[in-house]
Motif scaffolding. Sequence first.
Motif, PDB file in Angstrom:
ATOM      1  N   TRP A 142      -3.821  -2.813  -4.041  1.00 15.33           N
ATOM      2  CA  TRP A 142      -3.633  -1.803  -3.010  1.00 15.33           C
ATOM      3  C   TRP A 142      -4.848  -0.888  -2.914  1.00 15.33           C
ATOM      4  CZ3 TRP A 142       0.751  -1.570   0.012  1.00 15.33           C
ATOM      5  CH2 TRP A 142       1.816  -2.370  -0.398  1.00 15.33           C
ATOM      6  N   ILE A 143      -5.042  -0.317  -1.716  1.00 16.03           N
ATOM      7  CA  ILE A 143      -5.955   0.803  -1.512  1.00 16.03           C
ATOM      8  C   ILE A 143      -5.104   1.979  -1.041  1.00 16.03           C
ATOM      9  CG2 ILE A 143      -7.894   1.745  -0.219  1.00 16.03           C
ATOM     10  CD1 ILE A 143      -9.007  -1.042   0.061  1.00 16.03           C
ATOM     11  N   LEU A 144      -5.125   3.057  -1.800  1.00 12.43           N
ATOM     12  CA  LEU A 144      -4.346   4.236  -1.454  1.00 12.43           C
ATOM     13  C   LEU A 144      -5.257   5.342  -0.970  1.00 12.43           C
ATOM     14  CD1 LEU A 144      -1.821   4.442  -4.442  1.00 12.43           C
ATOM     15  CD2 LEU A 144      -1.677   3.088  -2.353  1.00 12.43           C
ATOM     16  N   SER A 145      -4.891   5.972   0.128  1.00 13.79           N
ATOM     17  CA  SER A 145      -5.606   7.149   0.640  1.00 13.79           C
ATOM     18  C   SER A 145      -4.845   8.391   0.203  1.00 13.79           C
ATOM     19  CB  SER A 145      -5.709   7.102   2.167  1.00 13.79           C
ATOM     20  OG  SER A 145      -6.437   5.968   2.583  1.00 13.79           O
ATOM     21  N   LEU A 146      -5.578   9.323  -0.411  1.00  8.04           N
ATOM     22  CA  LEU A 146      -4.961  10.517  -0.979  1.00  8.04           C
ATOM     23  C   LEU A 146      -5.532  11.773  -0.355  1.00  8.04           C
ATOM     24  CD1 LEU A 146      -5.284   9.509  -4.752  1.00  8.04           C
ATOM     25  CD2 LEU A 146      -3.384   8.985  -3.208  1.00  8.04           C
ATOM     26  N   ASP A 147      -4.655  12.771  -0.213  1.00  6.95           N
ATOM     27  CA  ASP A 147      -5.078  14.109   0.185  1.00  6.95           C
ATOM     28  C   ASP A 147      -5.172  14.935  -1.089  1.00  6.95           C
ATOM     29  OD1 ASP A 147      -5.642  16.480   1.403  1.00  6.95           O
ATOM     30  OD2 ASP A 147      -3.710  16.698   2.413  1.00  6.95           O
ATOM     31  N   THR A 148      -6.391  15.300  -1.505  1.00  5.00           N
ATOM     32  CA  THR A 148      -6.617  16.024  -2.760  1.00  5.00           C
ATOM     33  C   THR A 148      -7.265  17.373  -2.469  1.00  5.00           C
ATOM     34  OG1 THR A 148      -8.881  15.319  -3.245  1.00  5.00           O
ATOM     35  CG2 THR A 148      -7.119  13.750  -3.740  1.00  5.00           C
ATOM     36  N   PRO A 149      -7.294  18.274  -3.451  1.00  3.20           N
ATOM     37  CA  PRO A 149      -7.972  19.564  -3.239  1.00  3.20           C
ATOM     38  C   PRO A 149      -9.447  19.409  -2.867  1.00  3.20           C
ATOM     39  CG  PRO A 149      -6.584  19.677  -5.188  1.00  3.20           C
ATOM     40  CD  PRO A 149      -6.595  18.246  -4.748  1.00  3.20           C
ATOM     41  N   LYS A 150     -10.043  18.279  -3.223  1.00  3.65           N
ATOM     42  CA  LYS A 150     -11.452  18.033  -2.890  1.00  3.65           C
ATOM     43  C   LYS A 150     -11.622  17.255  -1.596  1.00  3.65           C
ATOM     44  CE  LYS A 150     -13.001  18.082  -7.708  1.00  3.65           C
ATOM     45  NZ  LYS A 150     -13.700  17.328  -8.788  1.00  3.65           N
ATOM     46  N   GLY A 151     -10.519  17.007  -0.904  1.00  4.47           N
ATOM     47  CA  GLY A 151     -10.594  16.272   0.352  1.00  4.47           C
ATOM     48  C   GLY A 151      -9.986  14.887   0.225  1.00  4.47           C
ATOM     49  N   LEU A 152     -10.294  14.044   1.180  1.00  4.02           N
ATOM     50  CA  LEU A 152      -9.764  12.694   1.217  1.00  4.02           C
ATOM     51  C   LEU A 152     -10.386  11.846   0.119  1.00  4.02           C
ATOM     52  CD1 LEU A 152      -7.932  10.725   2.802  1.00  4.02           C
ATOM     53  CD2 LEU A 152      -9.942  10.113   4.165  1.00  4.02           C
ATOM     54  N   GLN A 153      -9.553  11.088  -0.580  1.00  4.81           N
ATOM     55  CA  GLN A 153     -10.028  10.223  -1.656  1.00  4.81           C
ATOM     56  C   GLN A 153      -9.277   8.907  -1.585  1.00  4.81           C
ATOM     57  OE1 GLN A 153      -9.975  12.006  -5.599  1.00  4.81           O
ATOM     58  NE2 GLN A 153     -11.915  10.976  -5.977  1.00  4.81           N
ATOM     59  N   GLU A 154      -9.966   7.821  -1.901  1.00  3.50           N
ATOM     60  CA  GLU A 154      -9.334   6.516  -1.890  1.00  3.50           C
ATOM     61  C   GLU A 154      -9.364   5.908  -3.284  1.00  3.50           C
ATOM     62  OE1 GLU A 154     -10.842   3.923   1.110  1.00  3.50           O
ATOM     63  OE2 GLU A 154      -9.728   4.959   2.695  1.00  3.50           O
ATOM     64  N   VAL A 155      -8.248   5.266  -3.631  1.00  2.11           N
ATOM     65  CA  VAL A 155      -8.101   4.639  -4.938  1.00  2.11           C
ATOM     66  C   VAL A 155      -7.740   3.180  -4.733  1.00  2.11           C
ATOM     67  CG1 VAL A 155      -6.858   4.638  -7.122  1.00  2.11           C
ATOM     68  CG2 VAL A 155      -7.328   6.809  -5.968  1.00  2.11           C
ATOM     69  N   ARG A 156      -8.476   2.310  -5.371  1.00  2.00           N
ATOM     70  CA  ARG A 156      -8.146   0.886  -5.359  1.00  2.00           C
ATOM     71  C   ARG A 156      -7.516   0.541  -6.708  1.00  2.00           C
ATOM     72  NH1 ARG A 156     -12.306  -1.023  -3.333  1.00  2.00           N
ATOM     73  NH2 ARG A 156     -11.593  -2.062  -1.441  1.00  2.00           N
ATOM     74  N   ALA A 157      -6.320  -0.056  -6.663  1.00  2.00           N
ATOM     75  CA  ALA A 157      -5.590  -0.393  -7.889  1.00  2.00           C
ATOM     76  C   ALA A 157      -4.937  -1.753  -7.745  1.00  2.00           C
ATOM     77  CB  ALA A 157      -4.530   0.667  -8.194  1.00  2.00           C
ATOM     78  N   ARG A 158      -4.783  -2.430  -8.870  1.00  2.00           N
ATOM     79  CA  ARG A 158      -4.131  -3.732  -8.854  1.00  2.00           C
ATOM     80  C   ARG A 158      -2.611  -3.607  -8.814  1.00  2.00           C
ATOM     81  NH1 ARG A 158      -6.412  -7.028 -13.771  1.00  2.00           N
ATOM     82  NH2 ARG A 158      -5.084  -8.643 -12.825  1.00  2.00           N
ATOM     83  N   VAL A 159      -2.084  -2.508  -9.369  1.00  2.00           N
ATOM     84  CA  VAL A 159      -0.634  -2.285  -9.389  1.00  2.00           C
ATOM     85  C   VAL A 159      -0.356  -0.831  -9.034  1.00  2.00           C
ATOM     86  CG1 VAL A 159       1.456  -2.242 -10.816  1.00  2.00           C
ATOM     87  CG2 VAL A 159      -0.208  -4.084 -11.121  1.00  2.00           C
ATOM     88  N   VAL A 160       0.690  -0.619  -8.236  1.00  2.00           N
ATOM     89  CA  VAL A 160       1.155   0.729  -7.906  1.00  2.00           C
ATOM     90  C   VAL A 160       2.509   0.951  -8.569  1.00  2.00           C
ATOM     91  CG1 VAL A 160       1.911   2.298  -6.076  1.00  2.00           C
ATOM     92  CG2 VAL A 160      -0.069   0.821  -5.712  1.00  2.00           C
ATOM     93  N   VAL A 161       2.668   2.112  -9.199  1.00  2.00           N
ATOM     94  CA  VAL A 161       3.946   2.511  -9.795  1.00  2.00           C
ATOM     95  C   VAL A 161       4.477   3.708  -9.022  1.00  2.00           C
ATOM     96  CG1 VAL A 161       5.104   3.420 -11.841  1.00  2.00           C
ATOM     97  CG2 VAL A 161       3.310   1.680 -12.087  1.00  2.00           C
ATOM     98  N   ASP A 162       5.663   3.562  -8.468  1.00  2.00           N
ATOM     99  CA  ASP A 162       6.325   4.676  -7.786  1.00  2.00           C
ATOM    100  C   ASP A 162       7.155   5.429  -8.809  1.00  2.00           C
ATOM    101  OD1 ASP A 162       7.730   6.470  -6.247  1.00  2.00           O
ATOM    102  OD2 ASP A 162       8.248   5.034  -4.683  1.00  2.00           O
ATOM    103  N   ALA A 163       6.671   6.598  -9.210  1.00  2.00           N
ATOM    104  CA  ALA A 163       7.390   7.472 -10.138  1.00  2.00           C
ATOM    105  C   ALA A 163       7.607   8.825  -9.485  1.00  2.00           C
ATOM    106  CB  ALA A 163       6.616   7.611 -11.447  1.00  2.00           C
ATOM    107  N   SER A 164       7.868   8.808  -8.193  1.00  2.00           N
ATOM    108  CA  SER A 164       7.953  10.043  -7.414  1.00  2.00           C
ATOM    109  C   SER A 164       9.351  10.640  -7.388  1.00  2.00           C
ATOM    110  CB  SER A 164       7.472   9.791  -5.981  1.00  2.00           C
ATOM    111  OG  SER A 164       8.262   8.800  -5.338  1.00  2.00           O
ATOM    112  N   GLY A 165      10.224  10.219  -8.306  1.00  2.00           N
ATOM    113  CA  GLY A 165      11.547  10.810  -8.382  1.00  2.00           C
ATOM    114  C   GLY A 165      12.469  10.299  -7.290  1.00  2.00           C
ATOM    115  N   ARG A 166      13.541  11.059  -7.045  1.00  2.00           N
ATOM    116  CA  ARG A 166      14.550  10.628  -6.085  1.00  2.00           C
ATOM    117  C   ARG A 166      13.980  10.389  -4.691  1.00  2.00           C
ATOM    118  NH1 ARG A 166      18.098  13.636  -9.554  1.00  2.00           N
ATOM    119  NH2 ARG A 166      20.139  12.602  -9.744  1.00  2.00           N
ATOM    120  N   LYS A 167      12.844  10.969  -4.371  1.00  2.00           N
ATOM    121  CA  LYS A 167      12.251  10.760  -3.048  1.00  2.00           C
ATOM    122  C   LYS A 167      11.748   9.335  -2.868  1.00  2.00           C
ATOM    123  CE  LYS A 167      10.774  15.565  -2.526  1.00  2.00           C
ATOM    124  NZ  LYS A 167       9.610  16.489  -2.339  1.00  2.00           N
ATOM    125  N   ALA A 168      11.342   8.680  -3.961  1.00  4.64           N
ATOM    126  CA  ALA A 168      10.849   7.294  -3.916  1.00  4.64           C
ATOM    127  C   ALA A 168       9.858   7.111  -2.769  1.00  4.64           C
ATOM    128  CB  ALA A 168      12.018   6.320  -3.800  1.00  4.64           C
TER     129      ALA A 168
END
Length: 368
Positions: A142-168
């Motif tokens: 996956w390539i994830l686009s993130l909104d961070t305090p330093k601006g837009l950032q992209e992360v490339r990862a082989r596996v994504v883990v959803d640990a975002s709680g009940r919001k999933a």
Amino acid sequence: MKPNADRFLNTDVVIIGGGPAGLATAIALTDLDINSIVIESSHYLDPRLGEHLTPVGVGILKQLGIWDSQFLEKHRLCYGVRSAWGETQVTYSDYLFHPDGTGVNLSRPTFDRNLATLADGKGVRLLLSSQLKQAQQEQNGWILSLDTPKGLQEVRARVVVDASGRKALFARSQGRTSVYCDRLVGIAAFLEPLAENHDQEETLLLESGEFGWWYFARLQDNRGVFLHITDADQLESRKDAPLQTWSKRLKSTNFFSELAGYYHPVEKVLVRSARSHCLDQATGHHWLAVGDAAMSFDPLSSMGITKALKAGIFSSQVILRVLNGETTVLKDYEAEIQQQFNEYLQIRTQYYQIEQRWPSSLFWQRRH
């Protein structure tokens, strides 16, 4: 706006959510020499619910290497559970004979910061006050686009883990939905003691009532957590309904009303979802959900954080196999989630059926 070239990050695993499940996953992955980045939307300052760890959870903390004298200075040992459930008298369940000998009442979000510090010390990269904006699937990750305090950032990862709680959050972005089993909400008040040292047993207290049940835990700073569990549709629609409901129903309790007399009057309450749910599918292409994102339990189980920690450790082994090309392991993980949730539902039903004192109460009718 496109991210700068130096804002591209590469990692084996990206974990969305820096709560107990996400951080336990990251810590366990470091022991397998797997790199991870944790995306946490907060800065670990806002109040969080979920305090109690049973002795089973204490054992997991010892396994993670976080149980030491510094940890115990911030959290309060708990030696058992008192409950008025199914009868007016209080019964006592002692932790003394468990191998770990004690439970613990966690000060949140201090506990989450403890885990984050441990993860950081093991080389996990934490991106705080950051949020997922977009996810793009690749053949091998996956390539994830993130909104961070330093601006837009992209992360490339082989596996994504959803640990975002009940919001999933990630699971829902992939079209997954939750199957809900109830309408529970928790109304919590953190009350300051009237006296610094007043005599109380170092135990949890549970008490059932006509419209739900109550939970009490004492924290290391002597504050008391008073949590009322009820159904969301049994609250009025007014803005002050949770506070008024909490105060009114407290007066009808046998033990909590007396206990609250040791604390300053309530001024505000927190309202959080406490619904039991399970994702219709907790895995997908190079991703899986863990902790409350995959399934959430009734607070009555006292297993929320323990479940999250165990799920993080277990999922690290699943992730290792996925990274090694064994993608079929996700089907086994999916089956394990469903089995655990079905077993939980059976135990929950048995425990609620113990209470038969309010046959005309809608809350109890739903659980019988």
